[in-house]
Design a protein around this motif. Structure first.
Motif, short mmCIF file in Angstrom:
data_model
loop_
_atom_site.label_atom_id
_atom_site.label_comp_id
_atom_site.label_asym_id
_atom_site.label_seq_id
_atom_site.Cartn_x
_atom_site.Cartn_y
_atom_site.Cartn_z
N UNK A 87 -42.92 59.53 51.88
CA UNK A 87 -42.00 58.62 51.19
C UNK A 87 -42.00 57.24 51.85
N UNK A 88 -42.02 57.19 53.20
CA UNK A 88 -42.05 55.91 53.91
C UNK A 88 -43.34 55.15 53.60
N UNK A 89 -44.44 55.84 53.62
CA UNK A 89 -45.74 55.19 53.35
C UNK A 89 -45.77 54.69 51.91
N UNK A 90 -45.27 55.50 50.99
CA UNK A 90 -45.23 55.09 49.59
C UNK A 90 -44.36 53.85 49.41
N UNK A 91 -43.22 53.83 50.07
CA UNK A 91 -42.33 52.66 50.01
C UNK A 91 -43.04 51.42 50.56
N UNK A 92 -43.72 51.56 51.70
CA UNK A 92 -44.45 50.43 52.28
C UNK A 92 -45.55 49.96 51.34
N UNK A 93 -46.27 50.90 50.72
CA UNK A 93 -47.33 50.53 49.79
C UNK A 93 -46.78 49.78 48.58
N UNK A 94 -45.65 50.24 48.08
CA UNK A 94 -45.03 49.54 46.94
C UNK A 94 -44.60 48.12 47.34
N UNK A 95 -44.04 47.99 48.54
CA UNK A 95 -43.64 46.67 49.02
C UNK A 95 -44.87 45.76 49.19
N UNK A 96 -45.94 46.32 49.74
CA UNK A 96 -47.17 45.53 49.89
C UNK A 96 -47.74 45.15 48.54
N UNK A 97 -47.74 46.07 47.60
CA UNK A 97 -48.26 45.79 46.27
C UNK A 97 -47.44 44.67 45.61
N UNK A 98 -46.13 44.76 45.76
CA UNK A 98 -45.25 43.73 45.19
C UNK A 98 -45.53 42.38 45.85
N UNK A 99 -45.74 42.37 47.17
CA UNK A 99 -46.03 41.12 47.88
C UNK A 99 -47.37 40.53 47.43
#
Length: 143
Positions: A111-123
């Motif tokens: 879940x943490x990695x998925x959240x980080x990936x979503x944040x990176x994708x958004x950035x």
């Protein structure tokens, strides 16, 4: 398979020796090889001694101690088997709890990695949008 004649004490000695062979896992009767001792009976001991199934009888007082030993061996085997099963169940419960903990930790990490990936994708999307707006501004400014 009955022995002819014979003294009761000789027959009893033969049965005691047969029981010991069964317990030592060295039977002479082929059907008794790999015998599960939880299934040990007086008739099996009688056959192993060379007599018919009904040689050992509760009605013969001289046979009672040997019959008690046979029953005790079977009961001890069943008790050991039951105790072994209980230990196995406890060990498996412990492993299950450990696996459930590991699974929960892996899910949390996922879940943490998925959240980080979503944040990176958004950035990245924001930067691409900003970059494309910047290019369009540069093109407008040149013309």
């Amino acid at each position: 398979m009955m022995k002819a004649g014979g003294n009761t004490s000789k027959g009893l000695i033969a049965c005691e020796e047969a029981l010991q062979r069964l317990l030592d896992v060295r039977p002479v009767v082929p059907e008794h090889v790999r015998l599960d001792l939880s299934k040990l009976t007086a008739s099996i001991v009688s056959l192993e001694a060379g007599f018919d199934r009904g040689y050992l009888k509760k009605s013969r007082k001289a046979h009672l101690p040997l019959l008690a030993r046979i029953e005790a061996c079977r009961a001890e085997t069943n008790k050991s088997f039951s105790s072994s099963n209980a230990k196995t169940v406890e060990r498996l419960k412990y492993k299950l709890a450990l696996s459930e903990k590991e699974l929960a930790m892996a899910r949390a990490q996922c879940d943490r990695v998925l959240t980080q990936n979503l944040q990176l994708w958004e950035r990245v999307r924001e930067l691409e949008l900003a970059g494309s707006q910047n290019k369009s501004l540069q093109v407008r400014q040149r013309t």
